[in-house]
Every structure is written in structure tokens, then in C-alpha cells.
Design a protein around this motif. Structure first.
Motif, PDB file in Angstrom:
ATOM      1  N   GLU A 175     -35.515  60.207   4.789  1.00  0.00           N
ATOM      2  CA  GLU A 175     -34.362  59.554   5.509  1.00  0.00           C
ATOM      3  C   GLU A 175     -33.990  59.682   6.611  1.00  0.00           C
ATOM      4  N   TYR A 191     -40.683  44.028  -0.926  1.00  0.00           N
ATOM      5  CA  TYR A 191     -39.357  44.606  -0.546  1.00  0.00           C
ATOM      6  C   TYR A 191     -39.745  46.021  -1.342  1.00  0.00           C
ATOM      7  N   LYS A 192     -39.184  47.203  -1.316  1.00  0.00           N
ATOM      8  CA  LYS A 192     -38.973  48.526  -1.584  1.00  0.00           C
ATOM      9  C   LYS A 192     -37.979  49.040  -0.931  1.00  0.00           C
ATOM     10  N   ASN A 193     -37.819  50.245  -1.652  1.00  0.00           N
ATOM     11  CA  ASN A 193     -36.757  50.565  -1.345  1.00  0.00           C
ATOM     12  C   ASN A 193     -35.840  50.737  -0.954  1.00  0.00           C
ATOM     13  N   ASP A 194     -35.109  49.390  -1.109  1.00  0.00           N
ATOM     14  CA  ASP A 194     -33.313  49.108  -0.540  1.00  0.00           C
ATOM     15  C   ASP A 194     -33.961  48.336   0.749  1.00  0.00           C
ATOM     16  N   MET A 195     -35.211  48.457   1.373  1.00  0.00           N
ATOM     17  CA  MET A 195     -35.787  47.629   2.473  1.00  0.00           C
ATOM     18  C   MET A 195     -36.720  46.477   2.176  1.00  0.00           C
ATOM     19  N   PRO A 212     -33.012  46.316   6.356  1.00  0.00           N
ATOM     20  CA  PRO A 212     -31.856  46.099   5.170  1.00  0.00           C
ATOM     21  C   PRO A 212     -31.922  44.892   4.423  1.00  0.00           C
ATOM     22  N   ARG A 213     -31.074  45.067   3.706  1.00  0.00           N
ATOM     23  CA  ARG A 213     -30.591  43.849   2.770  1.00  0.00           C
ATOM     24  C   ARG A 213     -29.425  43.524   2.970  1.00  0.00           C
TER      25      ARG A 213
END
Length: 391
Positions: free
Chosen positions: A168, A319-323, A390-391
Motif C-alpha cells: 500500500e 472487485y478485490k481489496n476495496d478496489m 476506488p469505489r
């Protein structure tokens, strides 16, 4: 009977068996129970001493529940991994990693660096903290920092490896670097637009006035070329100052936008097969719909133009890891490795007739929406653009 004892009591009891050399049968019984509780990976492995001076701290649990991933190596093989290590690499069972070479967990580019660290440990030195990349159980690459230090247990020279996940942090650093680059590009673009566009517009106006007085075959050509130059400057200004676009933020379904883009190229798809792998199709983002549509249009257009003759374009959405992840992969001619880092820079293009503004718009739009882009390419095999939003 042993079931009644806590994990800590069992470990202390096992340590006493080792230190006081109690009977092998009793030791084997305890060892078996510890294996059932997954507290040690192999029947023959001896535990790290749990006492330091006169204190009775449970150092095993300190390591077991550490936020950093901890590995113990014998030579270069893993004989211990804590829970954070399992979580980091996505392993579920000890046999997936215990006894395996630590090199297998690293990207090949970093094998020499690890070898140098292990060499330092053999000399009794602690290696410096180094940035490397590890391979998860599903093949995903992650950025990590690794420190190697010597450890002696029962006269056995071992290596302890401390691993910290910095994926990150690296993504944030890359995003900030790209934003700084785009900011510098924006300042340059604004200066060009201000200093060059206005004079060109004036010149175009005078040429148009001349057309009314003088009839010459070159004058229409001059006006057309001036229009092209002014259009390029306007594109550059749009990239440098996307906030000038008054388009409001709306809810965007990226799968729908991708379907729309594919439909726009129907007449060109007779030679190019499009493979769609859309998952999590109900996921949406907030953003400027037209800018996002233009970005995907540019990516898809580049993918088609990169293919000489017949080929394939594969589009993934998941969709994976909030992205939300979008991958656009073509089987085109590819991009030289030395030029990948220049992608998104104004006026840089790999096409003979390109002006180098399409990808600049793509990179600017994605970064303005809080996302980032990773590009992988191999000459002769194709290119993949991996977008995360990002959502």
C-alpha cells in the motif's frame, strides 16, 4: 490428559523436556499434541527457548501474534512461519511452506539480494532493511521490506527473516509521484496554451481575412494546419486543467461503460476477437462519466491499433481489496521496456501518426478519480493496462 493444558503451559512443559532431557516417550507425546495444535511445524523441530534471563515471558506468542511476518530458515529452507506470514502470502496449511526454500517465495529478480543477506547472516551480521517483492500463493506480487538476522538455537545456526508488507505504501508513493508529474505537466501545458494558442488563433484570423481578398491554394491548407495545432493545444489544456470541465460527479457502472466502448468499435471487430470476463458487475464508482468513457475509449482504440492483422483483446472487471480492477490486454506488437515509464507523458507516442495525447488523458483521468494504472508489455506478445479505482 494433555488436552487440559493451555498452549503456553504445553510449550513450557516441552521446553522442560528438552532442557532436563526427560524420557523420549513423554517428549514424543507432548510433541504430538503440539503438532495437533499447530504450534510447531515438524516433529523433530525444537522450540525457541522461552525464557530470557529470569523472566518467563512467552516469546513464542509474541512472535506468533506479531503484526510483522516472521520466518525462521535452516540454510534457506523455512522451518517456521508465524500467523502474519500465513496471512501475508495466503497460505492455509504449514505443509504449503514448511520445508520449502525461501527463494520460492521471492520474485526471481531478488534472489541475488537474498543470497547476499544470508551470506551476511552466516558471518553473524544483521542485514540492512531491503525492499523486495514476494509471490503470494495465488501468484500475486507484493512489495515488502525484508530484514535478515542470525539466530542460534541448540547450537544450530538459523536465520530469522522479518517481513513487512509495504504494498500500500508503494502504491501511494507511485500515485504521489504520478500526481507530481501530472502537476508539472499541467503547469507546462497551461503555459504553452497561454503563450502559443492565442497567437495561433490570431494568425488563423488574419489568414481567413486574406482568403477574402486573395485566392490562393495554400491559404485553406494553412487554416487547416492552424486548426490542427489549436486543437492539440486545447487537448493539452484539457489534460492540464481537468477541473475546467463542469461535468458533475455521477454514479458510474464501469461494466456498462466498457460495453458502450466495445459497441463503438463494432465495424473494426471483424479482425479482432473481444473476450469479456466481467465479475462483480453491480459495483459502481462516483466520477465524471464522460471523462471516464473517453479514457476507456482511448485505451480500447490503442489496443485495436496495436494489433496488426488478426488478434484478441481481453477485458476483465472484478472487485478485490476495496478496489475495482479493470484489465485491458491485447495481443499486439507490445511496447519496449525502456518506453513504458514514458507512457502518459504529453506528446510521447509509439504510433507513427499519433500525437501522444490519448494516454495522457487516460492517466490524468484515472489519477483524478483516485485510481492508479500499472502497465505490463512484451514486444511481439502484447500489452496489458491494469486499472484500479476506488469505489
Amino acid at each position: 490428559m494433555l488436552k487440559k493444558f493451555s498452549d503456553q503451559e504445553m510449550i513450557v512443559l516441552y521446553s522442560k523436556c528438552i532442557n532436563e532431557q526427560l524420557g523420549n516417550d513423554f517428549r514424543d507425546m507432548i510433541e504430538h499434541e503440539l503438532q495437533q495444535r499447530k504450534l510447531i511445524p515438524t516433529a523433530n523441530q525444537e522450540l525457541i527457548s522461552l525464557t530470557f534471563g529470569k523472566s518467563n515471558l512467552d516469546f513464542y506468542q509474541l512472535v506468533k501474534y506479531s503484526l510483522d511476518s516472521c520466518f525462521v530458515l535452516q540454510d534457506h529452507k523455512v522451518i517456521y512461519i508465524n500467523q502474519a506470514g500465513f496471512d501475508l502470502l495466503g497460505f492455509k496449511y504449514p505443509e504449503q511452506v514448511i520445508g520449502e526454500s525461501f527463494y520460492r517465495l521471492l520474485h526471481p529478480d531478488y534472489h541475488e539480494l537474498l543470497a547476499a543477506q544470508l551470506e551476511m547472516v552466516l558471518k553473524g551480521e544483521v542485514s540492512g532493511l531491503t525492499e523486495q517483492r514476494m509471490v503470494k500463493s495465488d501468484g500475486e506480487l507484493i512489495d515488502v521490506e525484508i530484514l535478515a538476522a542470525p539466530y542460534v538455537s541448540e547450537n544450530q545456526k538459523l536465520t530469522q527473516i522479518i517481513v513487512r508488507n509495504i504494498t500500500e505504501r508503494k502504491l501511494t508513493e507511485r500515485r504521489l509521484h504520478n500526481l507530481e508529474k501530472l502537476s508539472a505537466i499541467g503547469q507546462m501545458a497551461a503555459g504553452i496554451a497561454h503563450e502559443v494558442r492565442n497567437p495561433l488563433t490570431a494568425v488563423k484570423g488574419f489568414v481567413q481575412l486574406l482568403e477574402k481578398e486573395i485566392h490562393h491554394t495554400y491559404l485553406p491548407i494553412i487554416v487547416e494546419e492552424l486548426d490542427n495545432a489549436i486543437k492539440t493545444l486545447n487537448n493539452l489544456l484539457q489534460v492540464s486543467k481537468p477541473d475546467l470541465n463542469d461535468e458533475p460527479d455521477v454514479t458510474i457502472n464501469l461494466c456498462s461503460e466498457l460495453e458502450s466502448v466495445i459497441f463503438l468499435f463494432q465495424e473494426k471487430l471483424y479482425k479482432v476477437a473481444v473476450n469479456k470476463h466481467f465479475k462483480d458487475t453491480d459495483m459502481e464508482i462516483k466520477g465524471k462519466r464522460n471523462l471516464m468513457l473517453k479514457a476507456f475509449f482511448n485505451l480500447f482504440k490503442n489496443a485495436i491499433e496495436a494489433i496488426d492483422g488478426k488478434g484478441e483483446i481481453t477485458i476483465e472487471h472484478f472487485y478485490k481489496n476495496d478496489m475495482i480492477h479493470i484489465k485491458i490486454r491485447d495481443t499486439g506488437k507490445g511496447i519496449p521496456a525502456s518506453k513504458i515509464r514514458l507512457l502518459g507523458t504529453p506528446f510521447f507516442t509509439t504510433k507513427d501518426d499519433g500525437i501522444g495525447m490519448g494516454l495522457t488523458q487516460v492517466f490524468t483521468t484515472i489519477h483524478e478519480h483516485g485510481g492508479h494504472i500499472h502497465v505490463e508489455s512484451e514486444e511481439g506478445k502484447g500489452t496489458e493496462f491494469h486499472i484500479q479505482l476506488p469505489r
